[in-house]
Write a protein that holds these residues in place. Structure first.
Motif, mmCIF file in Angstrom:
data_model
loop_
_atom_site.group_PDB
_atom_site.id
_atom_site.type_symbol
_atom_site.label_atom_id
_atom_site.label_comp_id
_atom_site.label_asym_id
_atom_site.label_seq_id
_atom_site.Cartn_x
_atom_site.Cartn_y
_atom_site.Cartn_z
ATOM 1 N N VAL A 177 0.919 -1.264 -0.112
ATOM 2 C CA VAL A 177 -0.007 -0.008 0.067
ATOM 3 C C VAL A 177 0.764 1.310 0.129
ATOM 4 C CG1 VAL A 177 -1.778 1.497 1.451
ATOM 5 C CG2 VAL A 177 -1.717 -1.187 1.530
ATOM 6 N N PRO A 178 1.076 1.833 -0.979
ATOM 7 C CA PRO A 178 1.656 3.294 -1.074
ATOM 8 C C PRO A 178 1.293 4.333 -0.083
ATOM 9 C CG PRO A 178 0.548 2.931 -2.968
ATOM 10 C CD PRO A 178 0.130 1.634 -2.469
ATOM 11 N N ILE A 179 2.076 5.082 0.560
ATOM 12 C CA ILE A 179 1.764 6.036 1.358
ATOM 13 C C ILE A 179 2.201 7.574 0.665
ATOM 14 C CG2 ILE A 179 1.756 7.330 3.463
ATOM 15 C CD1 ILE A 179 2.497 4.552 4.709
ATOM 16 N N ASP A 180 1.263 8.210 0.049
ATOM 17 C CA ASP A 180 1.613 9.515 -0.558
ATOM 18 C C ASP A 180 1.650 10.708 0.438
ATOM 19 O OD1 ASP A 180 1.747 8.366 -3.127
ATOM 20 O OD2 ASP A 180 -0.620 8.963 -3.494
ATOM 21 N N SER A 181 2.308 11.804 0.446
ATOM 22 C CA SER A 181 2.489 12.669 1.586
ATOM 23 C C SER A 181 2.325 13.732 0.856
ATOM 24 C CB SER A 181 3.622 12.502 2.576
ATOM 25 O OG SER A 181 4.195 11.433 2.176
ATOM 26 N N PHE A 191 9.597 11.658 8.891
ATOM 27 C CA PHE A 191 8.593 10.613 8.702
ATOM 28 C C PHE A 191 7.885 10.464 7.390
ATOM 29 C CE2 PHE A 191 7.687 10.807 13.797
ATOM 30 C CZ PHE A 191 8.948 10.521 14.090
ATOM 31 N N LEU A 192 7.358 11.463 6.999
ATOM 32 C CA LEU A 192 6.670 11.066 5.638
ATOM 33 C C LEU A 192 7.270 10.796 4.467
ATOM 34 C CD1 LEU A 192 3.791 13.983 6.085
ATOM 35 C CD2 LEU A 192 3.788 11.280 6.401
ATOM 36 N N GLN A 193 8.753 11.328 4.590
ATOM 37 C CA GLN A 193 9.726 11.219 3.566
ATOM 38 C C GLN A 193 10.129 9.801 3.505
ATOM 39 O OE1 GLN A 193 13.301 13.811 4.178
ATOM 40 N NE2 GLN A 193 12.845 15.016 2.713
ATOM 41 N N GLN A 194 10.330 9.069 4.462
ATOM 42 C CA GLN A 194 10.537 7.847 4.782
ATOM 43 C C GLN A 194 9.251 7.117 4.394
ATOM 44 O OE1 GLN A 194 12.771 6.582 8.410
ATOM 45 N NE2 GLN A 194 13.639 8.473 8.690
ATOM 46 N N GLY A 200 6.885 3.281 -1.636
ATOM 47 C CA GLY A 200 6.890 3.575 -3.149
ATOM 48 C C GLY A 200 5.703 4.821 -3.404
ATOM 49 N N GLY A 201 5.426 5.618 -2.455
ATOM 50 C CA GLY A 201 4.479 6.520 -2.682
ATOM 51 C C GLY A 201 5.016 7.988 -3.243
ATOM 52 N N VAL A 202 4.536 8.850 -3.115
ATOM 53 C CA VAL A 202 5.179 10.228 -3.635
ATOM 54 C C VAL A 202 5.256 11.176 -2.484
ATOM 55 C CG1 VAL A 202 4.925 12.272 -5.280
ATOM 56 C CG2 VAL A 202 4.000 9.886 -5.945
ATOM 57 N N TYR A 203 6.364 11.948 -2.207
ATOM 58 C CA TYR A 203 6.305 12.733 -1.352
ATOM 59 C C TYR A 203 6.274 14.203 -1.898
ATOM 60 C CZ TYR A 203 8.251 15.727 2.545
ATOM 61 O OH TYR A 203 8.379 16.783 3.463
ATOM 62 N N GLN A 204 5.501 15.153 -1.670
ATOM 63 C CA GLN A 204 5.468 16.525 -2.393
ATOM 64 C C GLN A 204 5.355 17.565 -1.208
ATOM 65 O OE1 GLN A 204 6.369 17.968 -4.974
ATOM 66 N NE2 GLN A 204 4.604 18.773 -5.896
ATOM 67 N N LYS A 205 6.104 18.671 -1.226
ATOM 68 C CA LYS A 205 6.111 19.733 -0.643
ATOM 69 C C LYS A 205 5.604 20.869 -1.407
ATOM 70 C CE LYS A 205 8.469 22.183 3.042
ATOM 71 N NZ LYS A 205 8.017 23.491 2.686
ATOM 72 N N PRO A 206 4.340 21.283 -1.592
ATOM 73 C CA PRO A 206 3.845 22.322 -2.304
ATOM 74 C C PRO A 206 4.545 23.886 -2.044
ATOM 75 C CG PRO A 206 1.939 21.258 -1.593
ATOM 76 C CD PRO A 206 3.252 20.738 -0.617
ATOM 77 N N GLN A 207 5.025 24.352 -3.117
ATOM 78 C CA GLN A 207 5.685 25.611 -2.946
ATOM 79 C C GLN A 207 4.502 26.644 -2.656
ATOM 80 O OE1 GLN A 207 9.122 25.808 -2.546
ATOM 81 N NE2 GLN A 207 8.863 23.536 -3.040
ATOM 82 N N LYS A 234 10.284 13.807 -8.258
ATOM 83 C CA LYS A 234 11.123 12.825 -7.899
ATOM 84 C C LYS A 234 11.610 13.108 -6.460
ATOM 85 C CE LYS A 234 13.274 11.006 -11.891
ATOM 86 N NZ LYS A 234 14.299 11.386 -12.914
ATOM 87 N N SER A 235 12.077 12.453 -5.731
ATOM 88 C CA SER A 235 12.477 12.640 -4.283
ATOM 89 C C SER A 235 13.728 13.511 -4.312
ATOM 90 C CB SER A 235 12.585 11.564 -3.416
ATOM 91 O OG SER A 235 14.195 11.127 -3.532
ATOM 92 N N VAL A 236 13.848 14.473 -3.625
ATOM 93 C CA VAL A 236 14.945 15.538 -3.428
ATOM 94 C C VAL A 236 15.812 14.931 -2.301
ATOM 95 C CG1 VAL A 236 13.935 17.502 -4.492
ATOM 96 C CG2 VAL A 236 13.303 17.021 -2.074
ATOM 97 N N GLY A 237 15.969 13.623 -1.964
ATOM 98 C CA GLY A 237 16.847 13.050 -0.869
ATOM 99 C C GLY A 237 15.762 12.623 0.105
ATOM 100 N N VAL A 238 16.217 11.702 0.903
ATOM 101 C CA VAL A 238 15.597 11.336 1.935
ATOM 102 C C VAL A 238 16.316 11.422 3.190
ATOM 103 C CG1 VAL A 238 14.092 9.385 2.856
ATOM 104 C CG2 VAL A 238 14.364 9.728 0.503
ATOM 105 N N ASP A 239 15.664 11.832 4.387
ATOM 106 C CA ASP A 239 16.643 11.862 5.589
ATOM 107 C C ASP A 239 16.508 10.840 6.413
ATOM 108 O OD1 ASP A 239 17.770 12.710 7.812
ATOM 109 O OD2 ASP A 239 16.534 14.830 8.040
#
Ligand code: ZN
Ligand code: ZN
Ligand code: ZN
Ligand code: ZN
Ligand code: ZN
Ligand code: ZN
Lengths: 298, 423
Positions: A177-181, A191-194, A200-207, A234-239
């Motif tokens: 189950v993908p978790i999009d954030s 947490f959400l990046q990981q 395999g979900g998408v992480y996005q931080k709207p500008q 695409k991911s900009v790196g994961v902490d």
């Protein structure tokens, strides 16, 4: 919704579980007012239901003292937008949400907590509930929509939830189950990046928060089948840094207890998690691993 | 058909002895019914009609038994587990492994479940390593060295599936002892032997070898495929391992998977230690760097060593430049649920359910499934002793076996204080 005819369950039928952050501590500081935010989200939810008539939506509110289900499109008596002006989705959801927020606030008063401890919201709770719901959908047989989770989160991570959130992430990964954030807070959420990276979900931080609907509808409305054909952010790196068990500090190098794998930022004599007493560190380990590496040649 | 079926049923107890005789009498179509025992999945209801067995309560009862035995083991307040394990799996590929009492053969069944076990093992023991040894023609071979990648082990095993000759327990133990004696002192040394043969053909005194293993603190466990053998039992007793004999395929699967969760740590078996490790960050998908492991320029992905800033492609690994052990924190977190287990849920007694004064939740707190009306049937709900929320049986199993979080406890702040949340 009544059970749909078999052939309609194609690749692109979605079950979207949305986790909405209702933490008042975050919304009182946010540049985007909560009411504006809701109108973006409601339009997005409506558009999901319009994309495919058998798409399903479940909304769970993530409060700072509690979590609860506030909307399930499969239980809604008059789905769609046929009854006049206000879609059923909106009126039902808004009413439940209002109840939830008042209840959540009352809990806060009951406990009379110092306000510093409640700046995070209970993401671990709403994630766990969402996964339980999705397991129920999995149990319902082979003809079912494809589930995914979308966290719309603004509060910062609560370090005390680390273990519970990681447990949820691994369980989601195991059931694919993908978790999009969609993170609308100020800094990135580790947490959400990981969560998104591992499942395999998408992480996005709207500008631009004013265009939230556009971010939601272009990135997060895509069903799992169509994602293969799109260039999603695409991911900009994961902490991947860990937080130490002793001070909850984020560290990139540290010591690990060989018995329980607890993380510490400096050398201790005794493990606070499992109680093991440590022998001498490092030198012994280094020689042993050298020995091990030599074995294949001999 | 009556004839054949009857014989089959009578002969069931001594299946091994006259297997060939009874098989010969049955036609192929009859055999499929006899082998699958399809009648076992049916039961008669009150009106004499045949119904499929209602499995949900049955499964749940099995699960409760399992979880109760687990929680009774963990009575001590602090849980110590051997989380860093060095395990050798010894697969017996002697002549006996070709026997066909398991279908298609013992060897194939063992290989199938070893594959599943290897994956489960790495899932539950993130920092552990595993190696494979086979016994064939009285000699033990090392199939794979200790390593952390499930794929390479599975591939090596599947490529070498043929059997012949005698089995030798002593040779296998000697070989494994040689390898395990060199691992770091904080690691738990374990051997899991999957033994098909009924004898062992040894070059010397096996009792001496067993004492040697005991001295090196190797925990040896054996799963027998055929019948109990004294020497295996003796080995396990001496070294603190477990001995079991599989009755059929599903039992074998259950037995082997019991070895996947980390065993309780035994203080004198491994010395606790602090290991220095680095937690690299994952680089952005568009970054370009030369990796230190393949010495190639690569776009995207990759991790940066926090001490020397060298780029590596995969985790976990040891930095090629400065030697720091590199690991991602989620990797460690996979095993944290062993440290903070959730308590088993209590069954809601029928007296509580039938009491009209109690306003009970109408649906499962986890999945929102509504509970059926309580009749005189067994209770179909359980309650978390901490947060008092009610859950359905399916959620109960999911929560304890996969999720490892109680949704109720997680979704109320300060749920540890006994505040009833329903009011
Ligand atoms: Zn610390
Ligand atoms: Zn420890
Ligand atoms: Zn490389
Ligand atoms: Zn380095
Ligand atoms: Zn449930
Ligand atoms: Zn609970």
């Amino acid at each position: 919704m009544p059970s749909a005819p078999t052939k309609l369950y194609a690749d692109d039928v979605s079950l979207l579980v949305v986790l909405l952050d209702t933490n008042p501590f975050f919304w009182s500081t946010s540049s985007l007012p909560f009411s504006k935010f809701l109108s973006h989200v409601l339009s997005f939810l409506n558009s999901i239901l319009l994309l495919n008539q058998i798409n399903q939506i479940v909304v769970i509110a993530t409060g700072c003292n509690s979590c609860d289900y506030i909307y399930d499109s499969s239980l809604s008596t008059n789905p769609g937008i046929e009854n006049g002006k206000l879609p059923a989705l909106c009126s039902e959801l808004l009413k439940k949400l209002e109840d939830f927020v008042t209840r959540d606030e009352q809990l806060n008063k009951q406990h009379s907590l110092p306000p510093t401890t409640t700046s995070s919201s209970l993401l671990s709770g709403s994630l766990s509930m969402a996964l339980c719901y999705i397991q129920r959908v999995f149990r319902s047989g082979p003809l079912r929509p494809h589930p995914r989770i979308l966290c719309v989160q603004g509060s910062s991570d609560g370090p005390e939830q680390y273990v519970a959130i990681m447990n949820s992430i691994f369980s989601a990964q195991r059931s694919m189950v993908p978790i999009d954030s969609c993170y609308i807070g100020s800094n990135n959420s580790a947490f959400l990046q990981q969560a998104s990276y591992i499942t395999g979900g998408v992480y996005q931080k709207p500008q631009q928060l004013d265009g939230l609907f556009q971010y939601l509808s272009t990135v997060f409305a895509t069903d799992l089948h169509s994602r293969a054909f799109l260039q999603l952010p695409k991911s900009v790196g994961v902490d991947f840094r860990a937080s130490c068990f002793c001070h909850k500090k984020t560290i990139d190098m540290g010591y690990i207890c060989s018995v329980c794998l607890s993380i510490f930022c400096k050398h201790h004599k005794k493990c606070s998690t499992c109680g093991s007493v440590f022998g001498q560190a490092q030198s012994d380990v280094a020689s042993a691993s050298n020995l091990k590496r030599k074995t294949p040649e001999t | 058909m009556n004839n054949g079926n009857g014989r089959r049923l009578n002969g069931e107890t001594e299946e091994d002895d006259d297997d060939e005789g009874s098989e010969g009498d049955l036609d192929a179509w009859e055999r499929t019914y006899a082998d699958e025992r399809s009648w076992e999945s049916l039961q008669e209801d009150e009106s004499g009609l045949l119904r499929p067995v209602d499995n949900t309560t049955l499964y749940h009862a099995q699960y409760r038994r399992r979880i109760r035995s687990l929680s009774s083991q963990a009575t001590t307040a602090r849980i110590q587990k051997g989380l860093i394990r060095y395990l050798y799996i010894v697969v017996d590929l002697s002549r006996a492994a070709a026997e066909m009492d398991y279908r298609p053969s013992r060897m194939a069944v063992v290989a199938k479940h070893v594959e599943a076990f290897i994956r489960e093992f790495f899932d539950q023991n993130p920092l552990s390593q595993l190696g494979l040894v086979t016994i064939k023609d009285g000699i033990a071979h090392c199939l794979t060295d200790l390593g952390g990648s499930p794929e390479s082990h599975v591939k090596a095993l599947m490529g070498k599936l043929e059997c012949s000759g005698e089995s030798s327990l002593q040779n296998a133990l000697d070989l494994v002892h040689g390898y395990l004696n060199q691992i770091p002192s904080y690691g738990h040394r374990e051997v899991l032997i999957l033994y098909s043969a009924l004898s062992t053909c040894d070059p010397g005194d096996i009792l001496e070898t067993i004492q040697k293993c005991k001295k090196s603190k190797m925990r040896c466990s054996v799963i027998g495929i055929s019948a109990e053998i004294f020497i295996c039992k003796h080995l396990c007793q001496e070294t603190g391992g477990s001995y079991s004999v599989a009755m059929d395929e599903s039992h074998f699967k259950e037995l082997i998977l019991e070895h996947a969760p980390p065993p309780p740590a035994i203080a004198e078996f491994a010395i606790a230690n602090l290991i220095k490790m680095g937690f690299p960050q994952r680089a952005a998908e568009s970054s370009i760097a030369i990796c230190s492991c393949h010495k190639e320029a690569k776009v995207g992905g990759g991790y940066t060593c926090p001490r020397c800033k060298a780029r590596v492609c995969e985790l976990p690994t040891e930095c090629r430049i400065c030697g720091l052990t590199l690991i991602s924190s989620p990797h460690l977190a996979r095993s944290y649920h062993h440290l903070f287990p959730i308590v088993p849920f209590d069954e809601v007694s029928p007296s509580v359910l039938n009491d009209p004064h109690n306003r009970l939740p109408r649906s499962c707190f986890g999945c929102q499934q509504s509970f059926p009306n309580p009749g005189n049937k067994p209770s179909l709900r359980v309650a978390c002793p901490k947060c008092k929320q009610h859950f359905c049986l399916d959620c109960d199993i999911y929560i304890h076996e996969s999720l490892h979080n109680c949704p109720g406890c997680e979704s109320f702040r300060h749920s540890k204080s006994p505040i009833a949340t329903e009011e």
